[in-house]
Motif scaffolding. Structure first.
Motif, mmCIF file in Angstrom:
data_model
loop_
_atom_site.group_PDB
_atom_site.id
_atom_site.type_symbol
_atom_site.label_atom_id
_atom_site.label_comp_id
_atom_site.label_asym_id
_atom_site.label_seq_id
_atom_site.Cartn_x
_atom_site.Cartn_y
_atom_site.Cartn_z
ATOM 1 N N ARG A 3 35.131 48.591 43.983
ATOM 2 C CA ARG A 3 34.259 47.585 43.404
ATOM 3 C C ARG A 3 35.002 47.369 41.915
ATOM 4 O O ARG A 3 35.116 45.800 41.717
ATOM 5 N N ALA A 4 35.283 48.039 41.154
ATOM 6 C CA ALA A 4 35.951 47.794 40.049
ATOM 7 C C ALA A 4 37.446 47.292 40.279
ATOM 8 O O ALA A 4 37.702 46.346 39.323
ATOM 9 N N GLN A 5 38.000 47.886 41.118
ATOM 10 C CA GLN A 5 39.447 47.187 41.425
ATOM 11 C C GLN A 5 39.288 45.572 42.014
ATOM 12 O O GLN A 5 39.932 44.794 41.491
ATOM 13 N N ILE A 6 38.103 45.245 42.697
ATOM 14 C CA ILE A 6 37.913 44.008 43.112
ATOM 15 C C ILE A 6 37.439 43.207 41.904
ATOM 16 O O ILE A 6 37.892 41.933 41.930
ATOM 17 N N GLU A 7 36.716 43.811 41.166
ATOM 18 C CA GLU A 7 36.364 42.664 39.917
ATOM 19 C C GLU A 7 37.597 42.392 39.067
ATOM 20 O O GLU A 7 37.813 41.080 38.574
ATOM 21 N N ALA A 21 48.094 39.427 44.566
ATOM 22 C CA ALA A 21 47.663 40.848 44.381
ATOM 23 C C ALA A 21 47.585 41.643 45.508
ATOM 24 O O ALA A 21 47.543 41.138 46.668
ATOM 25 N N THR A 22 47.711 43.180 45.312
ATOM 26 C CA THR A 22 47.782 43.934 46.534
ATOM 27 C C THR A 22 46.720 44.883 46.323
ATOM 28 O O THR A 22 46.477 45.280 45.159
ATOM 29 N N LEU A 23 45.749 45.106 47.159
ATOM 30 C CA LEU A 23 44.541 46.106 47.142
ATOM 31 C C LEU A 23 44.770 47.118 48.200
ATOM 32 O O LEU A 23 44.545 46.829 49.587
ATOM 33 N N GLN A 24 45.347 48.085 47.843
ATOM 34 C CA GLN A 24 45.748 49.302 48.672
ATOM 35 C C GLN A 24 44.938 50.523 48.356
ATOM 36 O O GLN A 24 44.854 50.988 47.377
ATOM 37 N N TYR A 25 44.129 50.927 49.506
ATOM 38 C CA TYR A 25 43.239 52.131 49.244
ATOM 39 C C TYR A 25 43.814 53.502 49.513
ATOM 40 O O TYR A 25 43.599 54.387 48.655
ATOM 41 N N ILE A 96 43.204 35.770 51.871
ATOM 42 C CA ILE A 96 43.391 37.290 51.844
ATOM 43 C C ILE A 96 43.922 37.833 53.320
ATOM 44 O O ILE A 96 43.348 37.156 54.250
ATOM 45 N N LEU A 97 44.757 38.536 53.191
ATOM 46 C CA LEU A 97 45.225 39.288 54.391
ATOM 47 C C LEU A 97 44.813 40.578 54.351
ATOM 48 O O LEU A 97 45.250 41.587 53.473
#
Length: 169
Positions: A3-7, A21-25, A96-97
């Motif tokens: 959630r912090a990364q999303i913010e 942006a890239t959001l990789q877990y 968003i992909l």
């Protein structure tokens, strides 16, 4: 942390500090343990269990449900931020992909890789499910490049792009 990364991502978009942006877990062979979901096993190991391993399958469904919830949270967050010019929201102008590198972990299959596109940023028609009949995903990447204003003739292996970009309008 998610959630912090999303913010941070939403804030960077809202302030026009970033447009991509890239959001990789995890890494592809990461052994993330989703302990907050009550799962002690490593994600990568679970993905290699045989199809008949019901308990592993149930854990993977729970993990993927969590990932889907985080993507939904990102989409809702972007939808809650109005564009500065009053013309819709950040989600209306963002794509968003969400995908996975494999269609099936235990066989490393590249068939039926799931792709989810959200938002209106590239002008693709959304709100539907498509079965593209085994088309190479190179054609999807080609479609995205074209939508971003880069009319490249191929993406990756040219043999997989002979039919050009997918029609996603």
């Amino acid at each position: 942390i998610s959630r912090a990364q999303i913010e941070l991502l939403a804030g960077a978009f809202a302030n026009d500090d970033a447009r991509v942006a890239t959001l990789q877990y995890t890494s592809s062979v990461g052994q993330a343990r989703m302990t907050w979901l009550g799962i002690q096993d490593g994600h990568h190991s679970l993905s290699h269990d045989p199809d008949h391993a019901r308990e592993s399958h149930e854990k993977l469904v729970k993990i993927n449900h969590w990932f889907a919830g985080e993507i939904a949270h990102l989409a809702k967050r972007l939808a809650s931020i109005p564009e500065a010019n009053g013309q819709g929201t950040l989600l209306d102008h963002t794509t968003i992909l969400w995908t996975n590198e494999l269609g099936k972990g235990n066989s490393h299959s590249q068939d039926n890789i799931p792709f989810l596109l959200l938002g209106g940023g590239l002008g693709f028609k959304t709100g539907r499910t498509l079965d593209l009949g085994g088309q190479p995903h190179n054609r999807l990447w080609l479609s995205i490049a074209h939508a971003l204003g880069h009319p490249i003739p191929k993406f990756g292996n040219p043999d997989l792009c002979k039919d050009g970009p997918l029609d996603l309008a």
